[in-house]
Motif scaffolding. Sequence first.
Motif, PDB file in Angstrom:
ATOM      1  N   MET A   1       0.771  -1.284  -0.033  1.00 33.39           N
ATOM      2  CA  MET A   1       0.069   0.001  -0.010  1.00 33.39           C
ATOM      3  C   MET A   1       0.793   1.181   0.046  1.00 33.39           C
ATOM      4  SD  MET A   1      -2.942  -0.834  -0.380  1.00 33.39           S
ATOM      5  CE  MET A   1      -2.428  -1.946  -1.592  1.00 33.39           C
ATOM      6  N   CYS A   2       2.065   1.074   0.776  1.00 30.60           N
ATOM      7  CA  CYS A   2       2.916   2.166   0.598  1.00 30.60           C
ATOM      8  C   CYS A   2       3.379   2.558  -0.764  1.00 30.60           C
ATOM      9  CB  CYS A   2       4.166   1.967   1.636  1.00 30.60           C
ATOM     10  SG  CYS A   2       5.342   3.491   1.601  1.00 30.60           S
ATOM     11  N   SER A   3       3.642   1.564  -1.680  1.00 30.34           N
ATOM     12  CA  SER A   3       3.847   1.583  -3.143  1.00 30.34           C
ATOM     13  C   SER A   3       2.763   1.988  -3.733  1.00 30.34           C
ATOM     14  CB  SER A   3       4.496   0.295  -3.442  1.00 30.34           C
ATOM     15  OG  SER A   3       4.790   0.136  -4.631  1.00 30.34           O
ATOM     16  N   LEU A   4       1.772   1.603  -3.612  1.00 28.04           N
ATOM     17  CA  LEU A   4       0.721   2.393  -4.419  1.00 28.04           C
ATOM     18  C   LEU A   4       0.392   3.565  -3.927  1.00 28.04           C
ATOM     19  CD1 LEU A   4      -1.878   2.040  -6.097  1.00 28.04           C
ATOM     20  CD2 LEU A   4      -3.178   1.192  -4.139  1.00 28.04           C
ATOM     21  N   ALA A   5       0.472   4.167  -2.790  1.00 27.70           N
ATOM     22  CA  ALA A   5       0.375   5.609  -2.623  1.00 27.70           C
ATOM     23  C   ALA A   5       1.480   6.533  -3.217  1.00 27.70           C
ATOM     24  CB  ALA A   5       0.583   5.767  -1.096  1.00 27.70           C
ATOM     25  N   LYS A   6       2.600   5.930  -3.240  1.00 27.47           N
ATOM     26  CA  LYS A   6       3.660   6.864  -3.906  1.00 27.47           C
ATOM     27  C   LYS A   6       3.427   6.897  -5.349  1.00 27.47           C
ATOM     28  CE  LYS A   6       7.427   5.268  -0.783  1.00 27.47           C
ATOM     29  NZ  LYS A   6       8.758   4.408  -0.618  1.00 27.47           N
ATOM     30  N   GLN A   7       2.881   5.593  -5.860  1.00 26.31           N
ATOM     31  CA  GLN A   7       2.649   5.854  -7.332  1.00 26.31           C
ATOM     32  C   GLN A   7       1.281   6.896  -7.548  1.00 26.31           C
ATOM     33  OE1 GLN A   7       2.830   1.939  -9.405  1.00 26.31           O
ATOM     34  NE2 GLN A   7       3.589   1.218  -7.683  1.00 26.31           N
ATOM     35  N   LEU A   8       0.381   6.708  -6.757  1.00 22.68           N
ATOM     36  CA  LEU A   8      -0.757   7.550  -7.166  1.00 22.68           C
ATOM     37  C   LEU A   8      -0.251   8.980  -6.877  1.00 22.68           C
ATOM     38  CD1 LEU A   8      -3.494   5.589  -5.029  1.00 22.68           C
ATOM     39  CD2 LEU A   8      -3.662   6.581  -7.509  1.00 22.68           C
ATOM     40  N   ARG A   9       0.733   9.324  -5.929  1.00 25.39           N
ATOM     41  CA  ARG A   9       1.098  10.660  -5.758  1.00 25.39           C
ATOM     42  C   ARG A   9       1.537  11.354  -7.099  1.00 25.39           C
ATOM     43  NH1 ARG A   9       4.287  12.100  -0.589  1.00 25.39           N
ATOM     44  NH2 ARG A   9       2.652  12.316   0.899  1.00 25.39           N
ATOM     45  N   CYS A  10       2.301  10.223  -7.947  1.00 25.44           N
ATOM     46  CA  CYS A  10       2.996  10.824  -9.121  1.00 25.44           C
ATOM     47  C   CYS A  10       1.692  10.910 -10.159  1.00 25.44           C
ATOM     48  CB  CYS A  10       3.691   9.952  -9.641  1.00 25.44           C
ATOM     49  SG  CYS A  10       4.505  10.086 -11.329  1.00 25.44           S
ATOM     50  N   ALA A  11       0.768   9.782 -10.159  1.00 27.43           N
ATOM     51  CA  ALA A  11      -0.235   9.734 -11.362  1.00 27.43           C
ATOM     52  C   ALA A  11      -0.974  10.974 -10.858  1.00 27.43           C
ATOM     53  CB  ALA A  11      -0.815   8.571 -11.029  1.00 27.43           C
ATOM     54  N   LEU A  12      -1.561  11.122  -9.857  1.00 27.75           N
ATOM     55  CA  LEU A  12      -2.669  12.099  -9.614  1.00 27.75           C
ATOM     56  C   LEU A  12      -2.076  13.668  -9.126  1.00 27.75           C
ATOM     57  CD1 LEU A  12      -4.806  10.437  -7.224  1.00 27.75           C
ATOM     58  CD2 LEU A  12      -4.910  10.213  -9.506  1.00 27.75           C
ATOM     59  N   LYS A  13      -0.595  13.837  -9.208  1.00 25.84           N
ATOM     60  CA  LYS A  13       0.236  14.836  -8.962  1.00 25.84           C
ATOM     61  C   LYS A  13      -0.381  15.529  -7.932  1.00 25.84           C
ATOM     62  CE  LYS A  13       1.311  15.257 -13.924  1.00 25.84           C
ATOM     63  NZ  LYS A  13       1.374  16.139 -15.130  1.00 25.84           N
ATOM     64  N   ILE A  14      -0.465  14.712  -6.454  1.00 30.38           N
ATOM     65  CA  ILE A  14      -0.772  15.297  -5.321  1.00 30.38           C
ATOM     66  C   ILE A  14       0.240  14.934  -4.291  1.00 30.38           C
ATOM     67  CG2 ILE A  14      -2.880  15.088  -3.665  1.00 30.38           C
ATOM     68  CD1 ILE A  14      -4.637  14.130  -5.898  1.00 30.38           C
ATOM     69  N   ASP A  15       0.431  16.192  -3.545  1.00 28.75           N
ATOM     70  CA  ASP A  15       1.026  15.947  -2.116  1.00 28.75           C
ATOM     71  C   ASP A  15       2.621  15.490  -2.363  1.00 28.75           C
ATOM     72  OD1 ASP A  15      -0.963  17.241  -1.086  1.00 28.75           O
ATOM     73  OD2 ASP A  15      -2.110  15.129  -0.312  1.00 28.75           O
ATOM     74  N   GLN A  16       3.017  15.647  -3.737  1.00 25.73           N
ATOM     75  CA  GLN A  16       4.271  15.050  -3.897  1.00 25.73           C
ATOM     76  C   GLN A  16       5.408  15.542  -2.693  1.00 25.73           C
ATOM     77  OE1 GLN A  16       5.033  13.880  -8.018  1.00 25.73           O
ATOM     78  NE2 GLN A  16       3.333  15.081  -8.469  1.00 25.73           N
ATOM     79  N   HIS A  17       5.247  16.784  -2.413  1.00 30.87           N
ATOM     80  CA  HIS A  17       6.458  17.340  -1.578  1.00 30.87           C
ATOM     81  C   HIS A  17       6.077  16.984  -0.202  1.00 30.87           C
ATOM     82  CE1 HIS A  17       2.655  19.949  -1.365  1.00 30.87           C
ATOM     83  NE2 HIS A  17       3.428  20.486  -0.366  1.00 30.87           N
ATOM     84  N   LEU A  18       5.012  16.356   0.336  1.00 25.45           N
ATOM     85  CA  LEU A  18       4.782  16.004   1.468  1.00 25.45           C
ATOM     86  C   LEU A  18       5.432  14.665   2.044  1.00 25.45           C
ATOM     87  CD1 LEU A  18       1.196  17.601   1.994  1.00 25.45           C
ATOM     88  CD2 LEU A  18       3.385  18.751   2.789  1.00 25.45           C
ATOM     89  N   PRO A  19       5.830  14.512   3.321  1.00 23.01           N
ATOM     90  CA  PRO A  19       6.078  13.119   3.948  1.00 23.01           C
ATOM     91  C   PRO A  19       4.884  12.244   3.653  1.00 23.01           C
ATOM     92  CG  PRO A  19       6.020  14.337   5.557  1.00 23.01           C
ATOM     93  CD  PRO A  19       5.841  15.375   4.270  1.00 23.01           C
ATOM     94  N   LEU A  20       5.025  10.859   3.351  1.00 22.58           N
ATOM     95  CA  LEU A  20       4.226   9.946   3.324  1.00 22.58           C
ATOM     96  C   LEU A  20       3.860   9.035   4.473  1.00 22.58           C
ATOM     97  CD1 LEU A  20       1.964   8.714   1.171  1.00 22.58           C
ATOM     98  CD2 LEU A  20       3.950   6.933   0.867  1.00 22.58           C
TER      99      LEU A  20
END
Length: 250
Positions: A1-20
């Motif tokens: 799920m951590c991997s999915l969340a990281k990929q979603l950040r890129c795909a949706l271009k959301i919160d990429q600058h914030l810590p996961l």
Amino acid sequence: MCSLAKQLRCALKIDQHLPLVDISAAAHRYSMYKVGPVLCCSHGIGMPSCSVLLHELIKLVRYANCVDPIFLRLGTCGGLGVPPGSVVISKQVFDGYLRNEYEMPILGECVRRPANFNPIVFNELLKCKERDDRFGICLGNTMSTNCFYEGQARIDGAVCCYSLEQKMCFLNKIHCMGIKNIEMEALQMAAITYHCGIKAGAICVTLLNRLNGDQIDITKEQLDDFQQRPLTVAIRYIKRVLNISNCADE
């Protein structure tokens, strides 16, 4: 799920600058990451642990006043009559007795609930196949069991009271019912979401064809590639639902 969340950040271009952050870490029961309007949550093996997550998620989205939420389960499975690495989108789900329903005792009485996924969801998931994919996506019925070994007609567990011939007869029988994969959570998920009126779907990648044996025969690299495939399909679907155009993330 951590991997999915990281990929979603890129795909949706959301919160990429914030810590996961795992926002449910303190509970020590499952992991949960939030990426924009998407929650990525893990669950343990089997329906009991999945049930805990589903009850708490359903309450959570209700308390948060979410409108028309969609639940997706991602995972691995054993395939039936499809090549290893295929992505199976679940339609109807059958239990170990080959019934299209989930059974559980409530107040000492047996309660049965239909176990069907939403046709809008599974038909849209099926459309997430792209021309350059190195894997197939198919729609099929799913068998969910409470046992990884005997309940799935395996002959490699600590206990086995049937022959190879009986195993193959059973697997061919369920294959003829349109069952294309076997796993351990979809039945409960389909039943509770259907009962609650929540749209849901299941996306699982096959690690082997059970008609050819019980042992996985792929490399670590292949396993990593296979496990990425449900995530890829889910991200495409999420972008469709959110009406976000493709970007170079997949």
